[in-house]
Design an enzyme around this catalytic site. Sequence first.
Site, mmCIF file in Angstrom:
data_model
loop_
_atom_site.group_PDB
_atom_site.id
_atom_site.type_symbol
_atom_site.label_atom_id
_atom_site.label_comp_id
_atom_site.label_asym_id
_atom_site.label_seq_id
_atom_site.Cartn_x
_atom_site.Cartn_y
_atom_site.Cartn_z
ATOM 1 N N ASP A 1 0.933 -12.822 13.236
ATOM 2 C CA ASP A 1 -0.129 -12.412 12.185
ATOM 3 C C ASP A 1 -1.316 -13.240 12.649
ATOM 4 O O ASP A 1 -2.113 -13.980 11.660
ATOM 5 C CB ASP A 1 0.331 -12.513 10.773
ATOM 6 C CG ASP A 1 1.447 -12.242 10.511
ATOM 7 O OD1 ASP A 1 2.030 -11.137 10.989
ATOM 8 O OD2 ASP A 1 2.268 -12.727 9.700
ATOM 9 N N HIS B 1 -0.325 -6.445 13.910
ATOM 10 C CA HIS B 1 -1.211 -7.318 13.019
ATOM 11 C C HIS B 1 -2.108 -7.850 13.806
ATOM 12 O O HIS B 1 -2.365 -8.954 13.903
ATOM 13 C CB HIS B 1 -0.057 -8.521 12.204
ATOM 14 C CG HIS B 1 -0.637 -8.944 11.191
ATOM 15 N ND1 HIS B 1 0.068 -8.832 9.956
ATOM 16 C CD2 HIS B 1 -1.716 -9.552 10.824
ATOM 17 C CE1 HIS B 1 -0.557 -9.140 9.158
ATOM 18 N NE2 HIS B 1 -1.882 -9.855 9.615
ATOM 19 N N TRP C 1 4.818 0.143 0.144
ATOM 20 C CA TRP C 1 4.681 0.480 -1.155
ATOM 21 C C TRP C 1 3.680 1.756 -1.061
ATOM 22 O O TRP C 1 3.953 2.780 -0.154
ATOM 23 C CB TRP C 1 4.149 -0.551 -2.157
ATOM 24 C CG TRP C 1 5.293 -1.259 -2.830
ATOM 25 C CD1 TRP C 1 5.541 -1.168 -4.130
ATOM 26 C CD2 TRP C 1 5.987 -2.203 -2.258
ATOM 27 N NE1 TRP C 1 6.622 -1.696 -4.412
ATOM 28 C CE2 TRP C 1 6.825 -2.697 -3.288
ATOM 29 C CE3 TRP C 1 6.030 -3.071 -1.192
ATOM 30 C CZ2 TRP C 1 7.836 -3.558 -3.171
ATOM 31 C CZ3 TRP C 1 6.999 -3.891 -0.816
ATOM 32 C CH2 TRP C 1 7.882 -4.279 -2.228
ATOM 33 N N SER D 1 0.833 -3.887 2.018
ATOM 34 C CA SER D 1 2.129 -3.779 3.154
ATOM 35 C C SER D 1 3.030 -2.715 2.406
ATOM 36 O O SER D 1 3.429 -3.324 1.288
ATOM 37 C CB SER D 1 2.644 -5.162 3.171
ATOM 38 O OG SER D 1 3.899 -5.117 3.935
ATOM 39 N N ILE E 1 -0.632 -8.508 0.098
ATOM 40 C CA ILE E 1 -0.426 -9.492 1.144
ATOM 41 C C ILE E 1 -1.246 -8.906 2.281
ATOM 42 O O ILE E 1 -1.984 -7.816 2.308
ATOM 43 C CB ILE E 1 0.997 -9.704 1.517
ATOM 44 C CG1 ILE E 1 1.500 -8.608 2.297
ATOM 45 C CG2 ILE E 1 1.910 -10.235 0.636
ATOM 46 C CD1 ILE E 1 2.939 -8.438 3.015
ATOM 47 N N ASP E 2 -1.505 -9.645 3.443
ATOM 48 C CA ASP E 2 -2.261 -8.997 4.746
ATOM 49 C C ASP E 2 -3.843 -8.938 4.279
ATOM 50 O O ASP E 2 -4.042 -7.869 4.362
ATOM 51 C CB ASP E 2 -1.514 -7.889 5.296
ATOM 52 C CG ASP E 2 -0.189 -8.238 5.746
ATOM 53 O OD1 ASP E 2 0.344 -9.404 5.635
ATOM 54 O OD2 ASP E 2 0.561 -7.171 6.140
ATOM 55 N N ASN F 1 1.256 -3.999 -2.383
ATOM 56 C CA ASN F 1 1.713 -5.430 -2.193
ATOM 57 C C ASN F 1 0.672 -6.219 -1.731
ATOM 58 O O ASN F 1 0.102 -5.820 -0.937
ATOM 59 C CB ASN F 1 2.905 -5.043 -1.253
ATOM 60 C CG ASN F 1 3.584 -6.369 -1.141
ATOM 61 O OD1 ASN F 1 3.380 -7.479 -1.865
ATOM 62 N ND2 ASN F 1 4.114 -6.587 0.169
ATOM 63 N N GLU G 1 0.993 -1.780 7.306
ATOM 64 C CA GLU G 1 0.535 -2.863 6.631
ATOM 65 C C GLU G 1 -0.805 -3.445 7.662
ATOM 66 O O GLU G 1 -0.991 -2.683 8.623
ATOM 67 C CB GLU G 1 1.672 -3.935 6.793
ATOM 68 C CG GLU G 1 2.326 -4.246 8.044
ATOM 69 C CD GLU G 1 3.740 -4.903 7.630
ATOM 70 O OE1 GLU G 1 4.034 -5.287 6.461
ATOM 71 O OE2 GLU G 1 4.217 -5.368 8.771
ATOM 72 N N GLY H 1 10.707 -8.592 0.784
ATOM 73 C CA GLY H 1 11.004 -7.244 0.031
ATOM 74 C C GLY H 1 10.636 -7.182 -1.330
ATOM 75 O O GLY H 1 10.930 -6.164 -1.918
#
Length: 331
Positions: free
Chosen positions: A39, A286, A174, A172, A154-155, A152, A212, A116
């Site tokens: 990442d 990423h 969902w 990411s 993140i990222d 989610n 994501e 998860g």
Amino acid sequence: MRTALLIGLAALASASVAGAQGAGNTLNSQLSGDLVVHDPVITREGDTYYVFSTVGKYVGIKTSTDLKTWKDAGSVFAEIPAWAKETVPGTEGIWAPDISYVNGEYRLYYSVSTFGSNRSAIGLATSKTLGSKAKWQDHGLVVMSTKEDDFNAIDPNFVVDAQGRHWLSLGSFWSGIKLFPLDPKTGKVAPGTEPYSIARRLAPAGGPAPVEAPFIIPHGGEYFLIASYDYCCKGVNSTYYTVVGRSKKITGPYLGRDGSEMMQGGGTILLRADLQESQRFRGPGHAGAFTDKDGTTYLAYHAYDKQADGRPTLRIAPLRWDAEGWPVAEY
């Protein structure tokens, strides 16, 4: 999303990976030194390039003076911030950083989560400089998600639009990639702010929706959304690849070259795995972009090296813009 592969990445961070062998005389074919990253995002201060990534003890740092030879330069955090442990119980690492220079300081957005789960959070740290003189100040929570949310957190990726407004894309799996407006003074999302949806995958009933790692590049009066599709973190069995769509508005809609909608899982492929004949670098994704002083835009990303036990390896591709205004990665 991250899998058990990441558990061992900190140990791999000190390993030196042999120079990546790309096709012809590409920048990737000249990379050497400590290339173990996951990442990655890239920036430059003075004569030094910096790559921040998930690999390392709580946001690892790699440095280079020529974009080719890289060495380990420690990490941003000595430990996970207390607020993050309280907000996301069970978190054991810091993932997917993003770096920008904003209003005289570097802003580092970062993610905390557990595998998860979408009980996740994005934090913010700032420093006036990079390198050995960096003094990172943590500013805590920017935005979070819980099991009641359809996204989610993140990222993260920070971007400024043509009107000077500040935004944070994130997401990411969902229901896909979201775009939040930010308070430019604090760099945070105001409570109750509703995000825009800008990309998603259409999953079978009850199945995952693998999208994501958003990154938005303003260019030529338009916005280009990069995202990674399918699965990372499985070593050489990773199926990650990277797509791009463009829009006249930062909030979308983002369309591929063929008109396919990123809100429907469309887009144009920007990075793909090596051809089957070589099969060396798998799951490229990423990606984070950076425009250098000479105007060249570079795309930093990771791929899994079959010749190095599937280690997540730094790759850097210059971007050129074709006659139709689309980015093409020279990798």
